[in-house]
Design an enzyme around this catalytic site. Structure first.
Site, mmCIF file in Angstrom:
data_model
loop_
_atom_site.group_PDB
_atom_site.id
_atom_site.type_symbol
_atom_site.label_atom_id
_atom_site.label_comp_id
_atom_site.label_asym_id
_atom_site.label_seq_id
_atom_site.Cartn_x
_atom_site.Cartn_y
_atom_site.Cartn_z
ATOM 1 C CB SER A 1 -0.938 -0.021 1.210
ATOM 2 O OG SER A 1 -1.943 0.971 1.090
ATOM 3 C CG ASN A 2 -0.276 4.704 -1.288
ATOM 4 O OD1 ASN A 2 -0.961 5.489 -0.642
ATOM 5 N ND2 ASN A 2 -0.729 4.106 -2.377
ATOM 6 N N PRO A 3 1.137 5.579 2.040
ATOM 7 C CG PRO A 3 2.955 6.852 2.712
ATOM 8 C CD PRO A 3 2.399 6.150 1.538
ATOM 9 C CB SER A 4 -2.931 7.768 0.244
ATOM 10 O OG SER A 4 -4.166 8.422 0.127
ATOM 11 C CB ALA B 1 -2.479 7.375 -3.432
#
Ligand code: C5P
Length: 217
Positions: free
Chosen positions: A24-27, A91
């Site tokens: 995943s990503n920090p969005s 994102a």
């Protein structure tokens, strides 16, 4: 008069390896969440498709919660044909594991070189189906050459506007309450919305879309 319909995506997506591990990503989803609220206030009937996020439902007609890029694609495909204004701020994870195991894999059995594949590009897919009169707005979060890359996305994905976010500075962009935003427009240069709280920038963005594009629908 019939209300205009707006579809907003927000948040990250999660692409699971097994039942507990994912890419995943920090969005945080905050930018799109504020955009959905602002769009509803502008009088548009708004649906927010929100990836995994701690945020409550937005104050818009509907908040639909999804997990993966594939889920987000399927929700958006079902809604796009009735959409007048599409704002894709999610994102979306760029890659996903080729294989997903249903249960938690034991530590000793984890594949240390898992095969990855690209996730579907939701915005590019929708853009290929677009009909006359639909307004398509994408996002570009970049750490360098921000405007140049945003202009590339405008062309590649055949959009009306790309919202360029500079995520290189500490305290701005991903997971923050603040952002720095510049709009890249088809054949009309750029419009700098400046630095500020995401709530204010969302209001400015929706105001700009209403003034520049919706007036001509
Ligand atoms: O990932 P990229 O920088 O190309 O993202 C640009 C735009 O495309 C964003 O609006 C994002 O929400 C959208 N996107 C998408 N599906 C993807 C990747 C990005 O809809 N798989």
């Amino acid at each position: 008069m019939k209300k205009l319909r707006c579809l907003v995506t927000a948040g990250p997506t999660r692409e699971y390896f097994d039942s507990v591990r994912f890419i995943s990503n920090p969005s945080s989803g905050k930018m799109g969440w504020h955009i959905a609220n602002a769009a509803e206030r502008a009088g548009w009937e708004t649906t927010l498709v929100l990836g995994p996020s701690g945020l409550p439902d937005a104050s818009c007609s509907r908040t639909v919660r999804v997990v993966s890029a594939q889920d987000m694609l399927e929700e958006c495909l079902g809604l796009f044909c009735d959409t007048d204004i599409l704002i894709m701020s999610a994102a979306v994870s760029d890659v996903r594991p080729k294989v997903r195991v249903g249960q938690k894999v034991k530590k000793a059995d984890i594949d240390l070189n898992p095969q990855l594949e690209r996730t579907p590009d939701i915005l590019a897919t929708l853009s290929q189906m677009r009909r006359a009169g639909q307004i398509l707005v994408g996002f570009a979060a970049e750490t360098h050459n921000v405007l140049e890359y945003a202009a590339g996305k405008l062309e590649q994905k055949n959009l009306d506007c790309v919202v360029a976010n500079d995520v290189s500075a500490a305290g701005l962009g991903f997971a923050s309450d603040y952002n720095r935003v510049c709009l890249v427009l088809r054949g009309a240069g750029t419009v700098d919305l400046g630095n500020g709280p995401k709530e204010i920038l969302a209001e400015k963005l929706v105001g700009f879309i209403a003034e520049r594009f919706v007036k001509n629908l």
